[in-house]
Enzyme design. Structure first.
Site, PDB file in Angstrom:
ATOM      1  N   GLY A 152       0.837  -1.199   0.000  1.00 33.49           N
ATOM      2  CA  GLY A 152       0.000   0.000   0.000  1.00 33.49           C
ATOM      3  C   GLY A 152       0.871   1.248   0.000  1.00 33.49           C
ATOM      4  N   CYS A 153       0.343   2.336  -0.508  1.00 35.18           N
ATOM      5  CA  CYS A 153       1.169   3.535  -0.705  1.00 35.18           C
ATOM      6  C   CYS A 153       1.587   4.169   0.615  1.00 35.18           C
ATOM      7  CB  CYS A 153       0.458   4.539  -1.606  1.00 35.18           C
ATOM      8  SG  CYS A 153      -1.197   4.995  -1.052  1.00 35.18           S
ATOM      9  N   PHE A 154       0.622   4.384   1.536  1.00 33.23           N
ATOM     10  CA  PHE A 154       0.989   4.907   2.855  1.00 33.23           C
ATOM     11  C   PHE A 154       1.975   3.954   3.543  1.00 33.23           C
ATOM     12  CE2 PHE A 154      -3.105   7.495   3.375  1.00 33.23           C
ATOM     13  CZ  PHE A 154      -2.461   8.697   3.515  1.00 33.23           C
ATOM     14  N   ALA A 155       1.652   2.655   3.470  1.00 38.05           N
ATOM     15  CA  ALA A 155       2.475   1.659   4.150  1.00 38.05           C
ATOM     16  C   ALA A 155       3.919   1.736   3.676  1.00 38.05           C
ATOM     17  CB  ALA A 155       1.912   0.257   3.916  1.00 38.05           C
TER      18      ALA A 155
END
Lengths: 331, 331, 331, 331
Positions: A152-155
């Site tokens: 995931g991008c935030f992750a």
């Protein structure tokens, strides 16, 4: 006969599928085989993507999965979670897979079902056959994998931000501010321009779906992390600010030989947007904590760029191939 | 003969002077006496502020300070720091003063000189005769004051954010993101549109000039506060996120009877921009810390609106007079 | 007993209903009676409009039209076209009406059905009982009217832009660029931030629904007007540029005694946004044509502000009451 | 020994120099020789362009013109007008030149001095030795040229917009809206974010410096053209809308074999920004005129991209080399 890698995309019309297509069009070692979209089958590319209207020979099809699997060396699944787990079994074992969804990122059914609030229909696939696609940690495993779950991008940003303190932290408080493209083309939360263009707001604080990915690679447990996902008034990019509780200093050697991480004097969104770089910075705070800042392009390094890194690694190519937009667009 | 309050503005052409003028034009109990600008003396208002071209009878003058002092009940000094300390003595004791600069906010010369990196030429005026103009803490003192030092915009938001934990914190980590108007019309840091419109960047982390104001009212010492001032791609407003180390719960009664603070379920910039409100929210974090968020309009509540609150209090008027833009512009 | 004007709003939750409410909250001579929304009945105001969470005593109801009509001196219909024509008959003859939709702006069924592509169910009401609500042309008729059809936002700006050349033009070519709030909260065309925030595009060129309104007041026939409606990357406002084919000079006396029109040296969006002003400018072009530019705030002067002007005129009040935001927010 | 083209840039730190550098870093047939900046000599690239901090081996120098001329196959002059004419003679005849300034675009001293309001110090160089660098018109001449004057950004778009009607128009009314990067890093007009980010304004209507370039290639005389240059609230791109007075239909064959012009159904900024394409559209207006719309990326196709097209043509390379960012960044 071409010995280029034959690549297909399932779900090409979302933001990440589009960005993936854009990048692959510049990749020297691949050949686009099928661009699949059930919804947009037969729509001329120039209608769907007017900005690509000069490109000929590309069509949107609804080709059967079997055919796609047979004719492709690798298939990118750019589908939402839930849809991906229904489709993945058609390809597993027949061709390499890089999955953009969350369906195969986590290792246990319970965590998945708690954060995503739906039943996982293929828990038997959470057995490790999907390697978590973060090259800075799992490059060796990715090299041998047939299936990769793209982060995931935030992750991904928070994972890299915390990586120099892995297993050496007592806790971390992180706020990360994403551009409006982060929600995807069919975002749950409203991203209409009048609502967003001068706004900042947090959502799902300590309850965001990317949280278990962050916990999995950081050595933190749930009680040690605060994470405030936030949306800001810009198009692309994520800017993260973390306060890290640690007595150790940053172990920056974790980034040695990783071409897409730059430890810099100053983190600014515009230095990374339209590139595949993650920029990171660490300074000593007043109270013994570390102030950590980081940024990346959410659609590129936060999704499609990392997917191409993973493909390159899986096929023994130079990790940077097709991603050498050395200089971001500026201004 | 009018018994309205006679008001003059020294330095009317900066962002805060302009915003002050805009608000005062709607204030029912004041009369504008002099709009002073050395640089723009004689320039027609419609040239300087084309948006005000329908207003007649207002002129920019370079009236002598003595005359201004004699003819005014209150003078707003909208000047940069350093300039303000040279000018203030001309008015002190002759008329009431509300000063927008940093020159009289701090109580000791050393702190001032350390953060502002210039000599203070009137340390004798740092003796308490300027009351710090934060009505939510010092309303009673402001009511009796002849001179008020209006708070810095970042400072004011962070001060109110931390106020329910005053003297009950072990520390606080705060990031606050300001719109580009925060730097003023002659900002040191670049705010040109191509540079800013898709950017986020922090600056002067743990070294920002508003820091001593925050320390003064929070009960924190320098070793207990991390403060990351940040600029985002929007016009107006500041959004702050704090992680507060405290075993106590928020004492929200500190905001009782303060009409411009709202404790809300969700903090969003667009709910406060173009109003004089500060919106605040507190939730329990995972690690025992409090996650605190707040927002205000930097030019209004962060500067000119608070200045008018102070004026209202100094003259015994309803604190909200002239500030009842009950509903922000939306979208 | 209050003798303030009792005002109700049908459809308060769209952009124009919200803006109308914001303005009415500052109007000294009115009393809000009912805020009606079928969809949001009972929803607390603070949930629907968090920025209004400090206001008490306002509720969203689904009060019966008869009751609303009986208890109100004037009803604002903030409904989409088609919905408005179904609802209007419940109020006509019982109370004054100001209708925001297009349903009663045109004088013949055929033109309406051609541009709006639906049948008009109450053609008998297109008999002149609704006065077209453009105060700069029809103020006298509005003063005597019981029902007013408020103009379209694009139409109003272009009508005023062309007014000084009424019946003296051979033709006009106009492009008008609107902010993204122009489409309303449920816009047909996409206004999501990633799509809009760096884009410009025209739509319905020479086929926009506001065209017949422009023709009706300009003296132009359809063959003499080109009109390119366009959407730009900003929140509020419309900027229009016209090339007028005329041998006459601008008859600016048409704007005498109209307080919300300013003929200025330079038209800029930021000079009118958040005000009720229309700014206009005329210069002689190279080829004998006139270059005309104009701007207004689409939600204020282009909708709710003009509606309040109309109400003021209908009730014999000063036309500017409640609209004296003398100075726009800046920056 | 490399037989790549040796390229130097004089004035690398402005917006167009930066964009040129970005593109050249991806060009397969060139070698960067000198990046010259008098002002920034010796500044590390990573300080000047933090986004390029991963690139090694590039330095900013103030190398003597003679050395640059001797060691380079082509020199790009990215200097403001006036500065360029002082510097150009050092390179003329010694190496190929592509000049970004206006100093050698016009063929007579009088027109130059009238529009630029300064004396031209080298009128003898306006003798045709600089070929006007618009490949869609002058490709053959560019192929043989040693010196090319790169077009102005507004000019280039309007020239291509009008090209299908060359010598067949009675007149044209054009408005063109540029992003804020159009003014360059040291713009005369203010482009600070608070001033620009929600604004539209025209400037130098019928008096813009790009006007004589438009007249030179369109067959129009000064009395037949209205041109309203306008600045809008976005970063990159120009969107033009023209009303063309012509009885002829568009001769689109002028664009045959020109790879960077697309005649499309719908012109949108986001379809061209970050590409080297010009998108154009022509429809029949109501009054016999043609409604023409066009768009390009002002820094790329409007400056540095066209310069690289010119270089490619001058050296017999494929015109599209180094410019094959086939798909714009989106969103």
């Amino acid at each position: 006969m071409s010995n280029k890698i034959k690549v297909s995309i399932i779900g090409v019309t979302g933001y990440t599928g589009t960005e993936l297509l854009r990048c692959l069009l510049q990749h020297p070692e691949i050949e686009l085989k099928y661009l699949v979209s059930r919804q947009h089958e037969g729509t001329p590319l120039s209608e769907l993507f007017p900005r690509l209207s000069h490109i000929e020979g590309l069509n949107i099809t609804n080709t059967a999965h079997d055919t796609v699997a047979n004719d492709s060396d690798v298939v990118f699944l750019c589908l939402p979670h839930k849809a991906a787990q229904e489709v993945a079994p058609s390809f597993l074992g027949k061709t390499k897979i890089i999955d953009f969804s969350a369906d195969f990122r986590l290792s246990d059914k319970e965590t998945y079902e708690r954060y995503y609030n739906i039943e996982h229909h293929h828990p038997e696939l959470l057995d490790g056959r999907f390697v978590y696609g973060l090259p800075e940690i799992y490059r060796d495993q990715i090299a041998k994998a047939d299936a990769v779950a793209n982060p995931g991008c935030f992750a991904l940003l928070v994972q890299l931000l915390l990586l120099p303190f892995k297993d050496k932290m007592d806790g971390a408080d992180v706020i990360a501010i994403s551009g409006t493209s982060g929600g995807g083309r069919s975002a749950r939360d409203p991203v209409d321009h009048p609502f967003c263009s001068q706004n900042i707001r947090s959502y799902l604080v300590n309850n965001h779906r990317h949280t278990p990915e962050i916990l999995a690679t950081s050595g933190l447990d749930e009680k040690q992390l605060n994470f405030a996902p936030t949306v800001g008034p810009f198009l692309r990019g994520i800017f993260a600010n973390g306060f890290i509780k640690s007595d150790s200093s940053a172990n920056l050697s974790v980034f040695n030989n990783h071409p897409f991480v730059r430890v810099v004097d100053k983190v600014e969104l515009t230095n990374v947007v339209s590139t595949n770089f993650v920029d990171l910075n660490y300074t000593q705070g007043n109270n013994g904590e570390i102030i950590a800042q980081g940024a990346l392009d959410n659609l590129l390094r936060g999704a499609s760029g990392t997917a191409i890194q993973n493909m390159n690694i899986m096929f023994g190519l130079d990790e940077t191939l097709g991603l050498q937009f050395n200089s971001p667009i500026y201004p």
